[in-house]
Design an enzyme around this catalytic site. Structure first.
Site, mmCIF file in Angstrom:
data_model
loop_
_atom_site.group_PDB
_atom_site.id
_atom_site.type_symbol
_atom_site.label_atom_id
_atom_site.label_comp_id
_atom_site.label_asym_id
_atom_site.label_seq_id
_atom_site.Cartn_x
_atom_site.Cartn_y
_atom_site.Cartn_z
ATOM 1 N N LEU A 102 0.811 -1.217 0.000
ATOM 2 C CA LEU A 102 0.000 0.000 0.000
ATOM 3 C C LEU A 102 0.846 1.269 0.000
ATOM 4 O O LEU A 102 1.897 1.329 0.625
ATOM 5 C CB LEU A 102 -0.917 -0.006 1.234
ATOM 6 C CG LEU A 102 -1.804 -1.245 1.376
ATOM 7 C CD1 LEU A 102 -2.652 -1.159 2.637
ATOM 8 C CD2 LEU A 102 -2.693 -1.436 0.151
ATOM 9 N N HIS A 109 -3.486 4.162 -2.337
ATOM 10 C CA HIS A 109 -4.453 3.246 -1.698
ATOM 11 C C HIS A 109 -5.086 3.897 -0.469
ATOM 12 O O HIS A 109 -6.279 3.761 -0.215
ATOM 13 C CB HIS A 109 -3.752 1.972 -1.215
ATOM 14 C CG HIS A 109 -3.156 1.132 -2.303
ATOM 15 N ND1 HIS A 109 -1.806 1.007 -2.501
ATOM 16 C CD2 HIS A 109 -3.747 0.355 -3.245
ATOM 17 C CE1 HIS A 109 -1.582 0.190 -3.505
ATOM 18 N NE2 HIS A 109 -2.735 -0.214 -3.985
ATOM 19 N N VAL A 160 -3.628 9.934 -6.967
ATOM 20 C CA VAL A 160 -2.697 10.654 -6.086
ATOM 21 C C VAL A 160 -1.338 10.662 -6.783
ATOM 22 O O VAL A 160 -0.898 9.640 -7.309
ATOM 23 C CB VAL A 160 -2.600 9.959 -4.709
ATOM 24 C CG1 VAL A 160 -1.624 10.692 -3.804
ATOM 25 C CG2 VAL A 160 -3.979 9.911 -4.057
#
Ligand code: PAF
Length: 283
Positions: free
Chosen positions: A33, A37, A178
């Site tokens: 992650l 995430h 992101v």
């Protein structure tokens, strides 16, 4: 955070939560992650009372020559991050329950109409693997809402169509990509890049998308020319282009010149990584 490994236990847990009238949000992942995430977890928290994250490295979505064995498995760090983001449950699915007879003998789900272009050309088994495991996870977890990253635009579009076509009772939400400061979209596979590739070369993908958008907003309608210029910029930056397609945002087909809503989907190779990114906009 509760950690659940079996189908029986996760179904029991979700049924008990729903019996109290609470909403359940689900974020499926393959682990390793990063902030991308975690932004999905944050979004999920806003949409429901209970957030379940799954970690399962799905063998069915890897081609024979791809990185299934090398794919980073970082369960301990993943758990720490999920706890820091107040995740309620980690569903760490056991492989023998997802594919009890092996992944090839399992029933497969294909969204063929969207699985014949862009990433499908170089990764022919990928979306069948994604659709199959996501359908199975939805049937196991039965969430009210599920959150996927817009970074994987073709994946998100395929999951939305599968859910709509098959009347799966879950709302699928896309969350914004992101990016690192350089503009590079966050991805677990960025770890395959060297520092120089990551900082100085890979950001060219997003830069090229922005340049293409600027040209289209300024009136360019020759999307073949847009692609040719983008291929040249990517190659010049040191990235081997795979595709750079100006497309319709729902059908993913080549955009017509009078289309108002567009998505540009891009992919290219850099060192050991395959980079993908996209830009959705209206003109
Ligand atoms: O985007 C991913 O991480 C995977 O494709 C998904 C949706 C978890 C299915 O394995």
């Amino acid at each position: 955070m509760k950690i659940i490994n079996t189908i029986a236990d996760i179904q029991h847990y979700v049924a008990a939560v729903k019996a109290t009238g609470k909403r359940v949000a689900f974020v499926p992942t393959m682990g390793n992650l990063h902030k991308g995430h975690l932004s999905l977890v944050k979004q999920a928290k806003l949409l429901a009372d209970v957030v379940i994250v799954s970690i399962y490295v799905n063998p069915l979505q890897f081609g024979a020559d791809e990185d299934f064995d090398a794919y980073p498995r970082t369960m301990e760090q993943d758990c720490e991050q999920l706890i820091a983001y107040n995740t309620d449950v980690l569903y760490a699915a056991a492989s023998d329950e997802i594919y009890p007879e092996g992944s090839e003998k399992h029933t497969h789900v294909s969204v063929d109409i969207l699985d014949c272009m862009h990433c499908s050309n170089t990764r022919p088994a990928f979306f069948r693997g994604v659709a199959t495991v996501v359908a199975k996870l939805f049937n196991i977890v039965r969430p009210d809402v599920a959150v996927f990253g817009e970074k994987d635009y073709q994946q998100l579009t395929i999951v939305k169509k599968m859910v709509s076509d098959m009347c799966i009772p879950v709302e699928v939400i896309g969350a914004p990509t992101v990016r690192e400061k350089s503009g590079l979209a966050m991805s677990s596979r960025n770890n395959y890049l060297t520092d120089t590739e990551r900082q100085h070369i890979a950001p060219a993908v997003y830069r090229t998308l922005l340049q293409a958008r600027e040209a289209i907003v300024a009136g360019e309608r020759d999307y073949q020319a847009v692609r040719a210029r983008a291929f040249a910029s990517l190659s010049e930056a040191g990235i081997k282009p795979d595709y750079f397609n100006v497309s319709h945002p729902l059908t993913l087909q080549p955009a017509e010149p009078d289309e108002k809503d567009l998505v540009i989907l891009a992919a290219g190779y850099l060192g050991k990584a395959r980079l993908i990114d996209n830009l959705y906009f209206s003109i």
